[in-house]
Design a protein around this motif. Structure first.
Motif, PDB file in Angstrom:
ATOM      1  N   ARG A  35     -13.349  43.858 100.005  1.00 58.85           N
ATOM      2  CA  ARG A  35     -13.244  45.201 100.250  1.00 58.85           C
ATOM      3  C   ARG A  35     -11.977  45.661  99.783  1.00 58.85           C
ATOM      4  NH1 ARG A  35     -16.206  45.248 105.913  1.00 58.85           N
ATOM      5  NH2 ARG A  35     -14.818  43.425 106.161  1.00 58.85           N
ATOM      6  N   ASN A  36     -11.627  46.834  99.847  1.00 63.32           N
ATOM      7  CA  ASN A  36     -10.434  47.697  99.619  1.00 63.32           C
ATOM      8  C   ASN A  36      -9.643  47.253 100.426  1.00 63.32           C
ATOM      9  OD1 ASN A  36     -11.254  48.771  97.191  1.00 63.32           O
ATOM     10  ND2 ASN A  36     -11.917  50.798  98.233  1.00 63.32           N
ATOM     11  N   GLY A  37      -8.413  46.943 100.210  1.00 61.69           N
ATOM     12  CA  GLY A  37      -7.172  46.654 101.337  1.00 61.69           C
ATOM     13  C   GLY A  37      -7.157  45.439 101.785  1.00 61.69           C
ATOM     14  N   LYS A  40      -6.219  41.862  97.439  1.00 62.96           N
ATOM     15  CA  LYS A  40      -6.657  41.107  96.200  1.00 62.96           C
ATOM     16  C   LYS A  40      -5.182  41.750  95.148  1.00 62.96           C
ATOM     17  CE  LYS A  40     -10.472  43.386  95.649  1.00 62.96           C
ATOM     18  NZ  LYS A  40     -10.310  44.186  97.039  1.00 62.96           N
ATOM     19  N   THR A  41      -5.207  42.938  95.266  1.00 64.63           N
ATOM     20  CA  THR A  41      -4.099  43.525  94.275  1.00 64.63           C
ATOM     21  C   THR A  41      -2.611  43.078  94.733  1.00 64.63           C
ATOM     22  OG1 THR A  41      -5.076  45.499  93.732  1.00 64.63           O
ATOM     23  CG2 THR A  41      -2.813  45.777  93.684  1.00 64.63           C
ATOM     24  N   GLU A  83      -4.273  47.685  87.832  1.00 67.66           N
ATOM     25  CA  GLU A  83      -4.995  48.809  88.283  1.00 67.66           C
ATOM     26  C   GLU A  83      -4.284  50.202  88.007  1.00 67.66           C
ATOM     27  OE1 GLU A  83      -6.498  49.937  92.891  1.00 67.66           O
ATOM     28  OE2 GLU A  83      -4.692  48.831  92.668  1.00 67.66           O
ATOM     29  N   ASP A 157      -6.879  43.545  87.133  1.00 66.22           N
ATOM     30  CA  ASP A 157      -7.071  44.211  88.471  1.00 66.22           C
ATOM     31  C   ASP A 157      -7.854  45.753  88.464  1.00 66.22           C
ATOM     32  OD1 ASP A 157      -6.843  44.986  91.141  1.00 66.22           O
ATOM     33  OD2 ASP A 157      -4.607  45.020  90.999  1.00 66.22           O
ATOM     34  N   GLU A 158      -9.057  45.515  89.183  1.00 63.49           N
ATOM     35  CA  GLU A 158     -10.001  46.475  89.028  1.00 63.49           C
ATOM     36  C   GLU A 158     -10.394  47.022  87.601  1.00 63.49           C
ATOM     37  OE1 GLU A 158     -11.681  47.438  91.361  1.00 63.49           O
ATOM     38  OE2 GLU A 158     -10.252  47.059  93.021  1.00 63.49           O
ATOM     39  N   GLU A 161     -13.036  49.920  87.314  1.00 61.51           N
ATOM     40  CA  GLU A 161     -13.106  50.901  88.335  1.00 61.51           C
ATOM     41  C   GLU A 161     -12.870  52.217  87.632  1.00 61.51           C
ATOM     42  OE1 GLU A 161     -12.795  52.597  92.268  1.00 61.51           O
ATOM     43  OE2 GLU A 161     -13.254  50.710  91.591  1.00 61.51           O
ATOM     44  N   ASP A 189     -12.879  43.127  90.587  1.00 58.62           N
ATOM     45  CA  ASP A 189     -13.625  44.075  90.494  1.00 58.62           C
ATOM     46  C   ASP A 189     -14.720  44.074  91.547  1.00 58.62           C
ATOM     47  OD1 ASP A 189     -14.410  46.092  87.802  1.00 58.62           O
ATOM     48  OD2 ASP A 189     -16.340  45.560  88.818  1.00 58.62           O
ATOM     49  N   LYS A 190     -15.257  45.249  91.661  1.00 54.77           N
ATOM     50  CA  LYS A 190     -16.176  45.653  92.875  1.00 54.77           C
ATOM     51  C   LYS A 190     -17.863  45.313  92.542  1.00 54.77           C
ATOM     52  CE  LYS A 190     -13.597  49.026  95.318  1.00 54.77           C
ATOM     53  NZ  LYS A 190     -12.487  49.096  94.313  1.00 54.77           N
ATOM     54  N   LYS A 235     -21.054  52.613  97.659  1.00 55.92           N
ATOM     55  CA  LYS A 235     -19.954  52.276  96.898  1.00 55.92           C
ATOM     56  C   LYS A 235     -20.569  51.106  96.077  1.00 55.92           C
ATOM     57  CE  LYS A 235     -16.257  54.471  98.610  1.00 55.92           C
ATOM     58  NZ  LYS A 235     -14.656  54.422  99.128  1.00 55.92           N
TER      59      LYS A 235
END
Length: 241
Positions: A35-37, A40-41, A83, A157-158, A161, A189-190, A235
């Motif tokens: 998930r975000n945060g 990963k980045t 990103e 990265d992403e 997105e 990626d999501k 999402k």
């Protein structure tokens, strides 16, 4: 090719990574999920020297990268699609591509001709400034710019997105083609379903730690992992479109 062991990283007093381990072999595609945060980045930033690790080992083809500046890491053969794309807004498409061109490892696999064959839309807009491109075109340019360094390992990265569905499909087709061509890729990626179809292995990162790793077949069969760590309500459904 790449081995990361016990990677720890922080922003000031706020620690984000707590011992990340990952490896990727030549010709392999590895997905970083979460998930975000969750880190990963930050993992990518630490690998590329954009954030100094607090502890851990980062080795690429046996060479220690921890503490090296980003330009030195790039010269070892790592290419980044960051990103947010971060294309040069006041340079043309072609100038963006030429600015990063390198052939450090023999005859270049990626040239203007091969990038334009991969993304014909860039050839059509080669005289346009980076700021004049759509988000999808900027992402194509960011991928092309990274490939022009002729990297041994490409990191995205992403990857898709915020892109329109048709552009996302084009990017996924591009990545599938790169994989078929033997490129080593790390991708964030999501879109879990697309990554299951693309990647060989997956790492799930939660609160700065790897909480699950396995193959695409194992991830596809593990509904508990997807529900616990990857689905983010609407999402996740939107990303799968």
């Amino acid at each position: 090719m790449l081995a990361v062991e016990g990677l720890q990283a922080a922003y000031g007093d706020s620690q984000v990574l707590f011992g990340i381990d990952l490896t990727i072999a030549q010709g392999e595609v590895l997905a970083l999920l979460g998930r975000n945060g969750m880190g990963k980045t930050t993992t990518v930033r630490a690998i590329f020297g954009l954030l100094k690790p607090k502890a851990g080992r980062i080795a690429f083809e046996g060479r220690d990268l921890a503490g090296q500046p980003p330009y030195a890491i790039a010269r070892c053969g790592l290419g980044l699609v960051p990103e947010g794309r971060q294309v040069f807004p006041t340079l043309t498409v072609e100038e963006n591509l030429v600015a990063t061109a390198a052939a450090r490892f023999g005859a270049p696999r990626w040239t203007l001709a091969t990038i334009y064959a991969l993304f014909p839309r860039l050839a059509e807009r080669k005289r346009n400034l980076g700021s004049q491109l759509s988000g999808g075109e900027q992402q194509m340019l960011a991928i092309g710019r990274a490939l022009m360094t002729n990297p041994k390992l490409l990191v995205l990265d992403e990857a898709t997105e915020g892109l329109a569905p048709l552009i996302r499909a084009e990017i996924w087709a591009c990545l599938a083609g790169l994989k078929a061509n033997g490129e080593a890729i790390i991708v964030i990626d999501k879109n879990v379903d697309k990554l299951i179809g693309l990647a060989d292995r997956h790492l799930v990162i939660e609160k700065g730690r790897v909480v699950w790793s396995g193959t695409s077949a194992e991830l596809a069969a593990d509904g508990a992992v997807k529900d616990s760590y990857l689905h983010v309500g609407g999402k996740a459904k939107e990303a799968a479109a």
